[in-house]
Design an enzyme around this catalytic site. Structure first.
Site, mmCIF file in Angstrom:
data_model
loop_
_atom_site.group_PDB
_atom_site.id
_atom_site.type_symbol
_atom_site.label_atom_id
_atom_site.label_comp_id
_atom_site.label_asym_id
_atom_site.label_seq_id
_atom_site.Cartn_x
_atom_site.Cartn_y
_atom_site.Cartn_z
ATOM 1 C CE LYS A 291 38.808 102.216 70.339
ATOM 2 N NZ LYS A 291 39.544 103.191 71.198
ATOM 3 C CD GLU B 110 37.919 99.112 60.321
ATOM 4 O OE1 GLU B 110 37.178 98.462 59.560
ATOM 5 O OE2 GLU B 110 37.510 99.969 61.112
ATOM 6 C CB SER C 55 37.810 107.729 76.718
ATOM 7 O OG SER C 55 39.118 108.220 76.503
#
Ligand SMILES: *Cc1c(COP(=O)(O)O)cnc(C)c1O
Length: 396
Positions: A93, A115, A382
């Protein structure tokens, strides 16, 4: 046209999917952002700055690691792991939040909003806001605030303000509405960082651009080691950003097959899953048209997965396009499979994966039986599993 990597078109569509379904008040803002993004993307000094932070701050390039014992265990596969778990903050991320915050700074914005559902995107956003000394406000459904108290604590420690949203189902979709409301009200100084290849145009293409570093590196590294291309790419799909980041740079390599692994939760025949591409229908969420989990009245369903990061009822529009055109295939793995995948990688390689990535690992067991002869695989790892230890110890 042969080169479909040119998509999205100028309206933000990937075939039938994507677009910009936004209220009038937001239109101008999104069109301004689109213009800026395309301009900045081509700018050499932007690219230099982005590359600098990816390398010096986040820890790129990540390794492409040959998983020998896992490969031996599965016999028919030679598996390479793209180690996004080794990045700062422990997952992919950070690639995207770094990219977007540098765009925000170039646009002269001083306040960041986001958010978050499980809190992972919120933490990645709070991290880069702290790095650049920008004010950061994160919207989170009150139900999620309660469930993910550790991530709320992390965000606050990083200097972010976390606003607990009490409306609706008190989860991600309500937090999204509040973030959009904030953005419309504070256009002048505020930049909205979206966490996956979802949302209004230009977010899907913007996030894809920043996450494509995964596939660009992996392609180069694989060619250097194997002097050929892989047969399969495998990645888990929540909103779809780590998968798109790996897949997109291989789009025109037609011999490379792509498999996205969704979360089947308690099973795709129950209502408790997040298998959007497997079980959803076309709908609109977060300002773009894509596959969506919805009931027969068109109400968005609450998704479920043991992996908080996959627990999302929508999926990025480009994945819907890849599925409809047959470029990629989408399968699902349930909660139990994910836990098994996590144990498998832990024991064969000494790497504890995130529960999200563990879905992709488990699918390799199935893929091992499908291939003829021997197949070369790249799996996107990931994230790392540290964040999931509490939850897993309860399961096991
Ligand atoms: C958030 C997250 C995901 C899911 O998001 P995508 O946009 O589908 O990549 C997957 N793995 C990890 C470790 C995550 O934190």
């Amino acid at each position: 046209m042969k080169n479909k990597t040119q998509l999205p078109d100028k309206f933000g569509y990937f075939g039938l999917f994507g677009g910009r379904y936004a209220p009038e008040t937001l239109m101008e803002l999104l069109m301004g952002l689109e213009k800026e993004f395309y301009k900045i993307k081509k700018d050499k000094t932007f690219r230099k700055e982005f590359e600098f932070y990816l390398k010096e701050y986040a820890g790129r390039p990540t390794n492409l690691y040959l998983a020998k014992r896992l490969s031996a265990h599965l016999k028919t596969l030679k598996i390479y792991l793209k180690r996004e778990d080794l990045l700062h903050t422990g997952a992919h991320k950070i690639n995207n939040t770094l990219g977007q915050i540098i765009v925000a700074r170039r646009m002269g914005k001083t306040r960041i909003i986001a958010e978050t559902g499980a809190g992972q995107h919120g933490v990645a956003t709070a991290t880069v806001a702290a790095l650049f000394g920008l004010k950061c406000v994160v919207y989170m459904g009150s139900e999620d605030v309660r469930r993910q108290s550790l991530n709320v604590f992390r965000m606050k420690l990083l200097g972010a303000e976390v606003i607990s949203v009490e409306s609706g189902s008190k989860t991600l979709k309500d937090a999204m509405n509040e973030a959009v409301r904030d953005w419309v009200t504070n256009v002048q100084d505020t930049f909205y960082i979206i966490g996956s290849v979802a949302g209004f145009h230009p977010y899907p293409v913007m996030v894809r651009t920043f996450q494509s570093v995964i596939g660009q590196e992996a392609r180069r590294q694989f060619l250097a080691q194997e002097k050929r291309l892989p047969d399969y790419l495998v990645a888990c799909v929540g909103g779809g950003s780590n998968a798109m980041g790996l897949f997109h740079p291989f789009y025109n390599d037609r011999q490379v097959k792509m498999i996205g692994v969704e979360a089947a939760g308690h099973g795709i025949h129950t209502h408790a899953h997040s298998a959007t591409l497997t079980k959803g229908q076309v709908g609109i969420l977060h300002g773009s048209k894509s596959m969506l989990l919805q009931d027969k009245d068109g109400q968005v369903q609450i998704a479920h997965s043991v992996a908080a990061g996959l627990d999302y009822p929508g999926v990025g529009p480009e994945h819907s396009y890849y599925q409809s055109s047959g470029r990629a295939e989408y399968v699902s793995v349930d909660d139990k499979g994910a836990i098994e995948g996590l144990r498998l990688l832990s024991r064969t390689e000494g790497i504890i994966p995130a529960l999200e990535s563990a879905h992709a690992i488990y699918y390799l067991e199935k893929l091992a039986h499908r291939v003829k002869g021997k197949a070369f695989i790249i799996v996107c790892l990931s994230g790392r599993g540290d964040k999931d230890m509490n939850q897993i110890s309860q399961w096991i």
